[in-house]
Design a protein around this motif. Structure first.
Motif, mmCIF file in Angstrom:
data_model
loop_
_atom_site.group_PDB
_atom_site.id
_atom_site.type_symbol
_atom_site.label_atom_id
_atom_site.label_comp_id
_atom_site.label_asym_id
_atom_site.label_seq_id
_atom_site.Cartn_x
_atom_site.Cartn_y
_atom_site.Cartn_z
ATOM 1 N N ILE A 71 0.856 -1.193 0.000
ATOM 2 C CA ILE A 71 0.000 0.000 0.000
ATOM 3 C C ILE A 71 0.889 1.239 0.000
ATOM 4 C CG2 ILE A 71 -1.647 1.350 1.370
ATOM 5 C CD1 ILE A 71 -2.757 -1.384 2.356
ATOM 6 N N GLY A 72 0.603 2.166 -0.893
ATOM 7 C CA GLY A 72 1.340 3.419 -0.953
ATOM 8 C C GLY A 72 0.451 4.606 -0.638
ATOM 9 N N GLU A 73 1.018 5.599 -0.015
ATOM 10 C CA GLU A 73 0.336 6.872 0.234
ATOM 11 C C GLU A 73 1.138 7.994 -0.414
ATOM 12 O OE1 GLU A 73 -2.702 7.787 2.542
ATOM 13 O OE2 GLU A 73 -2.908 5.935 1.384
ATOM 14 N N ASP A 74 0.461 8.896 -1.114
ATOM 15 C CA ASP A 74 1.086 10.085 -1.697
ATOM 16 C C ASP A 74 0.741 11.275 -0.820
ATOM 17 O OD1 ASP A 74 1.751 8.337 -3.674
ATOM 18 O OD2 ASP A 74 0.636 9.325 -5.269
ATOM 19 N N ILE A 75 1.767 11.954 -0.308
ATOM 20 C CA ILE A 75 1.531 13.011 0.681
ATOM 21 C C ILE A 75 2.356 14.249 0.331
ATOM 22 C CG2 ILE A 75 1.541 13.616 3.127
ATOM 23 C CD1 ILE A 75 1.493 10.654 3.801
ATOM 24 N N TYR A 76 1.665 15.388 0.249
ATOM 25 C CA TYR A 76 2.322 16.662 -0.037
ATOM 26 C C TYR A 76 1.962 17.654 1.074
ATOM 27 C CZ TYR A 76 3.522 14.824 -4.614
ATOM 28 O OH TYR A 76 4.067 14.065 -5.638
ATOM 29 N N PRO A 77 2.667 17.583 2.188
ATOM 30 C CA PRO A 77 2.370 18.484 3.306
ATOM 31 C C PRO A 77 2.844 19.899 3.008
ATOM 32 C CG PRO A 77 4.284 17.148 3.806
ATOM 33 C CD PRO A 77 3.765 16.668 2.483
ATOM 34 N N PRO A 78 2.548 20.839 3.889
ATOM 35 C CA PRO A 78 3.048 22.207 3.698
ATOM 36 C C PRO A 78 4.574 22.242 3.635
ATOM 37 C CG PRO A 78 1.345 22.156 5.387
ATOM 38 C CD PRO A 78 1.669 20.725 5.067
ATOM 39 N N LYS A 79 5.090 23.286 3.023
ATOM 40 C CA LYS A 79 6.541 23.421 2.855
ATOM 41 C C LYS A 79 7.253 23.337 4.210
ATOM 42 C CE LYS A 79 5.940 26.278 -1.254
ATOM 43 N NZ LYS A 79 6.119 27.625 -1.889
ATOM 44 N N ARG A 80 8.339 22.562 4.220
ATOM 45 C CA ARG A 80 9.204 22.380 5.388
ATOM 46 C C ARG A 80 8.475 21.760 6.589
ATOM 47 N NH1 ARG A 80 13.471 27.492 5.329
ATOM 48 N NH2 ARG A 80 14.012 27.344 3.105
ATOM 49 N N ASP A 81 7.412 21.046 6.312
ATOM 50 C CA ASP A 81 6.727 20.265 7.345
ATOM 51 C C ASP A 81 7.340 18.870 7.327
ATOM 52 O OD1 ASP A 81 5.110 18.687 8.910
ATOM 53 O OD2 ASP A 81 3.225 19.274 7.962
ATOM 54 N N TYR A 82 8.220 18.601 8.273
ATOM 55 C CA TYR A 82 9.000 17.371 8.262
ATOM 56 C C TYR A 82 8.382 16.269 9.126
ATOM 57 C CZ TYR A 82 12.377 20.782 6.504
ATOM 58 O OH TYR A 82 13.000 21.768 5.791
ATOM 59 N N SER A 83 7.166 16.454 9.537
ATOM 60 C CA SER A 83 6.510 15.446 10.365
ATOM 61 C C SER A 83 6.364 14.137 9.585
ATOM 62 C CB SER A 83 5.138 15.938 10.820
ATOM 63 O OG SER A 83 4.274 16.091 9.706
ATOM 64 N N ASN A 93 6.119 11.948 -2.276
ATOM 65 C CA ASN A 93 6.183 12.992 -1.257
ATOM 66 C C ASN A 93 6.743 14.265 -1.865
ATOM 67 O OD1 ASN A 93 8.744 11.139 -0.949
ATOM 68 N ND2 ASN A 93 9.384 13.170 -0.231
ATOM 69 N N GLY A 94 6.312 15.374 -1.307
ATOM 70 C CA GLY A 94 6.890 16.646 -1.696
ATOM 71 C C GLY A 94 7.986 17.055 -0.732
ATOM 72 N N ILE A 95 7.743 16.822 0.568
ATOM 73 C CA ILE A 95 8.682 17.175 1.631
ATOM 74 C C ILE A 95 9.261 15.890 2.209
ATOM 75 C CG2 ILE A 95 8.984 18.584 3.705
ATOM 76 C CD1 ILE A 95 7.537 20.010 1.349
ATOM 77 N N LEU A 96 10.544 15.903 2.533
ATOM 78 C CA LEU A 96 11.140 14.746 3.180
ATOM 79 C C LEU A 96 10.732 14.690 4.644
ATOM 80 C CD1 LEU A 96 14.782 14.799 1.771
ATOM 81 C CD2 LEU A 96 12.970 13.171 1.208
#
Length: 346
Positions: free
Chosen positions: A238-250, A274-277
């Protein structure tokens, strides 16, 4: 949704059994490694661009390492794009990546088989995988196997099967992530709700697994909602694609817990885009241990200056966090991978 920590820990114990009983040794070896590593490490990953592919070299320049997982896309092999003159080299890139010691994952931005609007702005044929750029009706097509729409779906699947066969012939296992982000509705395969989507997933699995006998695939489902889950019998990971706010490293614990709840079976959970690591220390502290990540390409990694050079961009992930992740004991880079051609079979 909060899942108890002990449940999350148990879920890292996944049996290396693939849904295709005829899966070849390449796929079985890779799955064995993923199961052995799951919960102990996260594999670093990066998607390459469509028209230019500097991402891997930029990462190596900035960190000293290549990612373990290389992300590729069958997009321009779609007949709806190839018929417009699009050319794709991602299979060649993937073959090279595997020979250099990396793991291969593929998605497919599937341009609709017909009925692209080809209008200005975001509705040109190049955007034909988006719902807003096509009038192709997946529900209508899947309701009648004798229809032209259904037959065109089969035609397109067969075109991608040719590329997957090239990879299988070369001994390359593929983390195969088709029909992604369906529940969002922004792609045509998710525009009509779960029922036709699930039927299309079934067709795709049946056609590739049984008709084309593609036994090098590890099936990664990325529908992003429980109602869209095709069932344990056709999903390996199962994969999740997640693009949180900029510089949100949670570590995105809520999304990890959501993915756990798609099925009662033990499945590997990956951060398939992911957008943010995520911060590896936070992942360990919160016990949110994605199997791999795959940072999206372009602006999420670099910018282009006036001289045409490609400096690292800190807009989304600061340079310090990039280096932290790639040098962290929890992370696996390409040079740390075992020889997956000879990895022990389960």
């Amino acid at each position: 949704m909060n899942v108890p920590t002990n449940l999350r820990r148990d879920r890292y114990q996944v049996e290396p059994k693939l849904v295709n009983p005829r899966a070849d040794q390449t796929a079985r070896r890779l799955m064995a490694y993923l199961c052995d590593t799951y919960g102990k490490h996260m594999l670093t990953g990066q998607q390459i661009g469509v028209h230019s592919t500097p991402e891997m070299e930029i990462l190596h320049r900035e960190t000293g390492f290549y990612p373990a997982v290389g992300g590729f896309d069958f997009m321009d092999y779609s007949p709806g794009r190839a018929n417009q003159g699009a050319v794709c080299h991602d299979t060649d890139h993937a073959l090279r990546w595997w020979e250099e010691g990396g793991i291969v994952t593929f998605c497919w931005h599937w341009t609709a088989p017909r009925d692209m609007m080809d209008l200005p702005n975001n509705k040109k044929w190049e955007k034909g995988f988006y719902t807003e750029a096509t009038t192709f009706d997946v529900e209508q097509a899947m309701s009648d196997p004798s229809s032209e729409g259904y037959q065109l779906l089969v035609r397109d699947i067969d075109a991608i099967a040719l590329q997957l066969k090239r990879l299988m012939k070369a001994g390359v296992p593929v983390l195969w992530r088709p029909l992604h982000e369906a529940s969002g509705g922004w792609f045509w395969w998710g525009a009509k709700g779960p029922k036709p989507y699930l039927a299309l997933w079934g067709l795709l699995y049946e056609r590739l697994t049984h008709h084309h006998e593609l036994n090098n695939l590890i099936w990664v489902w990325n529908g992003q909602h429980k109602d869209w889950y095709p069932g344990d019998e056709t999903v390996d990971i199962i994969g999740e694609d997640i693009y949180p706010p900029k510089r949100d490293y949670s570590p995105q614990a809520d999304r990890f817990d959501t993915a756990l709840a798609y099925t009662s079976s033990s499945k590997i959970i990956a951060l398939s885009e992911n957008g943010i690591l995520p911060d590896p220390d936070q992942m360990l502290t919160e016990n949110v241990r994605w199997a791999w990540n795959c940072t999206w390409y372009g602006e999420f990694l670099y910018t282009r200056d006036e001289e045409g050079k490609l400096p690292y961009s800190e807009e989304y992930t600061e340079h310090s966090m990039l280096q932290k992740l790639y040098r962290h004991p929890f992370s696996i880079t390409r040079d740390q991978l075992p020889n997956l051609k000879t990895y022990r079979l389960p």
